[in-house]
Design an enzyme around this catalytic site. Structure first.
Site, PDB file in Angstrom:
ATOM      1  N   ALA A  14       0.834  -1.205   0.000  1.00 45.81           N
ATOM      2  CA  ALA A  14       0.000   0.000   0.000  1.00 45.81           C
ATOM      3  C   ALA A  14       0.871   1.258   0.000  1.00 45.81           C
ATOM      4  CB  ALA A  14      -0.930  -0.010   1.212  1.00 45.81           C
ATOM      5  N   LYS A  33      10.107   1.937   9.225  1.00 47.94           N
ATOM      6  CA  LYS A  33      10.724   1.673  10.533  1.00 47.94           C
ATOM      7  C   LYS A  33      12.076   0.960  10.449  1.00 47.94           C
ATOM      8  CE  LYS A  33       8.266  -0.915  13.340  1.00 47.94           C
ATOM      9  NZ  LYS A  33       7.231  -1.265  14.329  1.00 47.94           N
ATOM     10  N   ALA A  40       4.989  -6.935   5.855  1.00 49.94           N
ATOM     11  CA  ALA A  40       4.222  -8.183   5.728  1.00 49.94           C
ATOM     12  C   ALA A  40       4.083  -8.556   4.252  1.00 49.94           C
ATOM     13  CB  ALA A  40       2.856  -8.018   6.373  1.00 49.94           C
ATOM     14  N   ALA A  44       4.360 -12.274   2.033  1.00 48.74           N
ATOM     15  CA  ALA A  44       3.109 -12.869   1.541  1.00 48.74           C
ATOM     16  C   ALA A  44       3.404 -13.981   0.533  1.00 48.74           C
ATOM     17  CB  ALA A  44       2.234 -11.798   0.915  1.00 48.74           C
ATOM     18  N   GLY A  46       0.755 -16.566  -0.664  1.00 45.98           N
ATOM     19  CA  GLY A  46      -0.364 -17.008  -1.508  1.00 45.98           C
ATOM     20  C   GLY A  46      -0.512 -16.219  -2.775  1.00 45.98           C
ATOM     21  N   GLY A  47      -0.855 -14.950  -2.685  1.00 42.45           N
ATOM     22  CA  GLY A  47      -0.988 -14.147  -3.889  1.00 42.45           C
ATOM     23  C   GLY A  47      -2.021 -13.066  -3.787  1.00 42.45           C
ATOM     24  N   GLU A 114      -7.670 -20.897  -2.925  1.00 39.23           N
ATOM     25  CA  GLU A 114      -7.478 -20.837  -1.465  1.00 39.23           C
ATOM     26  C   GLU A 114      -8.826 -20.890  -0.773  1.00 39.23           C
ATOM     27  OE1 GLU A 114      -4.960 -17.504  -0.462  1.00 39.23           O
ATOM     28  OE2 GLU A 114      -3.376 -18.185  -1.787  1.00 39.23           O
ATOM     29  N   HIS A 231      -4.133 -17.474  11.051  1.00 36.07           N
ATOM     30  CA  HIS A 231      -3.863 -18.340   9.895  1.00 36.07           C
ATOM     31  C   HIS A 231      -3.794 -19.771  10.413  1.00 36.07           C
ATOM     32  CE1 HIS A 231      -2.192 -20.127   6.342  1.00 36.07           C
ATOM     33  NE2 HIS A 231      -2.356 -18.993   5.698  1.00 36.07           N
ATOM     34  N   ARG A 277     -11.161 -19.183   6.463  1.00 37.26           N
ATOM     35  CA  ARG A 277     -10.024 -19.348   7.357  1.00 37.26           C
ATOM     36  C   ARG A 277     -10.403 -19.422   8.848  1.00 37.26           C
ATOM     37  NH1 ARG A 277      -5.490 -15.290   5.610  1.00 37.26           N
ATOM     38  NH2 ARG A 277      -5.290 -16.682   3.830  1.00 37.26           N
ATOM     39  N   HIS A 338      -2.564 -13.633  12.343  1.00 36.57           N
ATOM     40  CA  HIS A 338      -2.127 -13.385  10.968  1.00 36.57           C
ATOM     41  C   HIS A 338      -2.545 -12.019  10.425  1.00 36.57           C
ATOM     42  CE1 HIS A 338      -0.944 -14.455   6.922  1.00 36.57           C
ATOM     43  NE2 HIS A 338      -2.175 -14.305   6.454  1.00 36.57           N
ATOM     44  N   GLU A 362      -3.669  -2.880   5.699  1.00 37.42           N
ATOM     45  CA  GLU A 362      -4.096  -3.546   6.942  1.00 37.42           C
ATOM     46  C   GLU A 362      -4.328  -2.554   8.082  1.00 37.42           C
ATOM     47  OE1 GLU A 362      -1.698  -6.935   8.032  1.00 37.42           O
ATOM     48  OE2 GLU A 362      -2.916  -7.351   9.801  1.00 37.42           O
ATOM     49  N   ARG A 373     -11.341 -11.946   6.762  1.00 37.47           N
ATOM     50  CA  ARG A 373     -10.883 -11.645   5.401  1.00 37.47           C
ATOM     51  C   ARG A 373     -10.803 -12.892   4.528  1.00 37.47           C
ATOM     52  NH1 ARG A 373      -5.899 -12.010   3.112  1.00 37.47           N
ATOM     53  NH2 ARG A 373      -4.773 -12.156   5.088  1.00 37.47           N
ATOM     54  N   LEU A 379      -3.454  -8.109  -0.284  1.00 37.63           N
ATOM     55  CA  LEU A 379      -2.577  -7.375  -1.207  1.00 37.63           C
ATOM     56  C   LEU A 379      -3.451  -6.553  -2.148  1.00 37.63           C
ATOM     57  CD1 LEU A 379       0.075 -10.126  -2.149  1.00 37.63           C
ATOM     58  CD2 LEU A 379       0.386  -8.214  -0.585  1.00 37.63           C
TER      59      LEU A 379
HETATM   60  C1  SIN Z   1      -1.388 -17.656   2.516  1.00 38.91           C
HETATM   61  O1  SIN Z   1      -0.583 -17.772   1.605  1.00 38.91           O
HETATM   62  O2  SIN Z   1      -1.951 -18.612   3.032  1.00 38.91           O
HETATM   63  C2  SIN Z   1      -1.697 -16.280   3.036  1.00 38.91           C
HETATM   64  C3  SIN Z   1      -2.568 -15.587   2.103  1.00 38.91           C
HETATM   65  C4  SIN Z   1      -3.369 -14.522   2.784  1.00 38.91           C
HETATM   66  O3  SIN Z   1      -3.133 -14.197   3.938  1.00 38.91           O
HETATM   67  O4  SIN Z   1      -4.296 -14.035   2.150  1.00 38.91           O
END
Ligand code: SIN
Length: 530
Positions: A14, A33, A40, A44, A46-47, A114, A231, A277, A338, A362, A373, A379
């Protein structure tokens, strides 16, 4: 005093996207910082979710997001998020971001699946998507003369003028302990989340809720802090506590198993391992409590080794480091904190209720995530809101401040009385353990009241260190995580039901009216209908 048109605090997707856009029209101070890539986003795996395939539709992505959000999403915001996604993805690609294709001869993207998604729609770069995005955005930032990057600067507090308009922020230069004020017309908090308020988290060390805590102290409204997403699958290993085993592993057929090898997700949800999740994390937590065990297994041995090495190179290599060959061995996993679905309340353009102050990613609560979420929408939120903030901010460029005096919310002098480091370390542990024990996956009224009592005492002590000790990054972060723990406790106490990622055993039901919990330093507490 350092002056610029824009002050962007934070360097994940962001913050970097916004700095790049803003630099077309004004000067930008990008302050972070630690190093730019300490975010984060960089971690990442997943995507980024986006409707691309012919068998998919905006309607389906919207619907999946809303179902996952357990009735608390702002539907207008969700629609914007989903519909604006393809444009933002094109932009990332034009900057140089690569996403994995089906094959090297193929133009089609290899879309991942996912939890909570009814279609394959996750663009990814192997299992290091965030690293690829962060690397490319950073490269682009370095080319821009209009952007000055300040690494190793910890934000202490926002600076307000007499009329409570945000004029900038106060920072500690971590290297030489100088305190500096950055002044700007437009201030953007892109500081990420607050996973470090918990003892076990998938988040990087920088995730101490700085943006949320500073905004709260400056009078911004903060919403839905009780919705802390766990997570389901972090690697269970003393040396790799925060290493994530991406949800995409379950998307490719990974099964959750108990020590005896039996699967259990069928008992909890019809989508089994691919349920939203919050449901998967709670199911694992429940199985662990019933059996008094420390972890469950994730089994992806059904897939051939070559496939796993190509699709999950990072996870494969990391697990191997710990003696786990994921093509042959089951992976011990445990849930960990997470993602914060709540944060600083913003409108559809990222504006907070404090003048001149925006929040994005976030740090913000835009309403797109509701109570839980949907995977790989974070992302996406970062890039979509970077564009919205940028467009909205143009009207404020060049406007001069009429205020002459700043009311500094933080003293800008060095303190004299020193508290030994060991005391800070002990307080860090106390806060994080309290958050983990009382504000975890499964909560109760008794635990919430215990958290309320204990965090009030801890906060008093920590605030007094902050007022008297020499400023260090540790004390700034400790003050912020204790503020986050207080906010989560207050919001969780306001919610008299269970919904999404907030589960209270004393209110195991969901109320018919979905409401946001909003807290504000001035009004103290509000519980608002959506
Ligand atoms: C993951 O790869 O499981 C994390 C993806 C997410 O937090 O959306």
């Amino acid at each position: 005093m350092i002056k610029s048109d824009y002050l962007v605090i934070g360097s994940g997707i962001a913050g970097l996207s916004l700095a790049l856009k803003a630099s077309k029209n004004g000067s930008v101070s990008l302050v972070t910082k630690r190093k730019i890539s300490d975010s984060a986003t960089e971690k990442a795996q997943g995507g980024i979710a986006c409707v691309i395939n012919k068998n998919d539709s905006f309607k389906k992505h919207i619907c999946d997001t809303i179902i996952s959000g357990a009735g608390l999403c702002n539907e207008k915001m969700v629609e914007q998020l989903v519909v604006e996604a393809p444009e933002r993805i094109k932009e990332l690609i034009s900057l140089g971001v690569k996403f994995t294709k089906k094959s090297c001869f193929d133009l089609e993207f290899d879309l991942g699946l996912e939890g909570g998604h009814s279609r394959r729609r996750i663009l990814h770069f192997g299992d290091i998507t965030g690293n690829e995005i962060e690397k490319i955005l950073k490269k682009n930032i370095e080319k821009h003369k209009n952007i000055t990057v300040y690494e190793d600067h910890s934000a202490i507090d926002l600076v307000l003028d007499d009329e409570e308009v945000c004029r900038g922020a106060c920072f500690l230069n971590n290297k030489n302990n100088d305190i500096r004020i950055f002044e700007a017309n437009i201030i953007i908090l892109a500081c990420g989340g607050a996973g470090k308020a918990y003892l076990y988290t998938s988040n990087p060390d920088v995730a101490t809720g700085d943006g949320i805590a500073m905004a709260y102290r400056a009078g911004a409204s903060i919403a839905n802090m009780e919705f802390v997403q766990f997570h389901p699958t972090c690697l269970y290993n003393n040396k790799a506590r925060s290493f994530l085993i991406s949800e995409a592993v379950r998307g490719e057929g990974g099964i959750l198993r108990l020590k005896d090898g039996s699967s259990f997700m069928g008992k909890y949800h019809f989508q089994k391992e691919l349920a939203p999740r919050d449901i998967v994390a709670r199911a694992i937590d429940n199985e662990l409590k019933i059996r008094d065990e420390n972890f469950v297994y994730l089994d992806i041995t059904v897939k051939p080794k070559d496939f796993l090495i190509e699709r999950f190179p990072n996870i494969y290599a990391k697990c191997l480091e710990y003696g786990i060959d994921i093509s042959k061995d089951m992976i011990p996993v445990i849930p960990a904190a997470h993602f914060f679905c709540g944060g600083v309340v913003v409108d559809e353009n990222g504006r907070t209720n404090v003048k001149n102050l925006y929040a994005v990613g976030e740090t913000a609560c835009s309403g797109v995530h509701g109570a839980n979420r949907l995977a790989s929408n974070s992302l996406l939120e970062g890039v979509v809101y970077a564009e919205r903030v940028y467009k909205d901010s143009l009207q404020f460029l060049g406007k001069k401040s009429h205020a002459t005096r700043f009311n500094l919310t933080t003293r800008n002098t060095k303190r004299s009385k020193d508290t030994p480091d060991t005391v800070f370390m002990q307080k860090w542990q106390e806060v994080r353990r309290l958050t983990w024990n009382c504000l975890g996956i499964s909560r109760s009224n008794a635990k919430l009241l215990e958290a309320k009592k204990k965090i009030a005492i801890l906060k008093k002590e920590i605030d007094s260190y902050f007022d008297t000790a020499s400023l260090t990054v540790d004390i700034i972060e400790l003050r912020n995580i204790s503020c986050i723990t207080e906010l989560v406790t207050r919001s969780a106490l306001l919610r008299k039901e269970s919904r999404g990622s907030h589960f209270n055993i004393d209110y195991p039901f969901t109320l018919p009216d979905a409401k946001d919990t909003v807290v504000n330093i001035k009004s103290n507490k509000i519980y608002e209908a959506k």
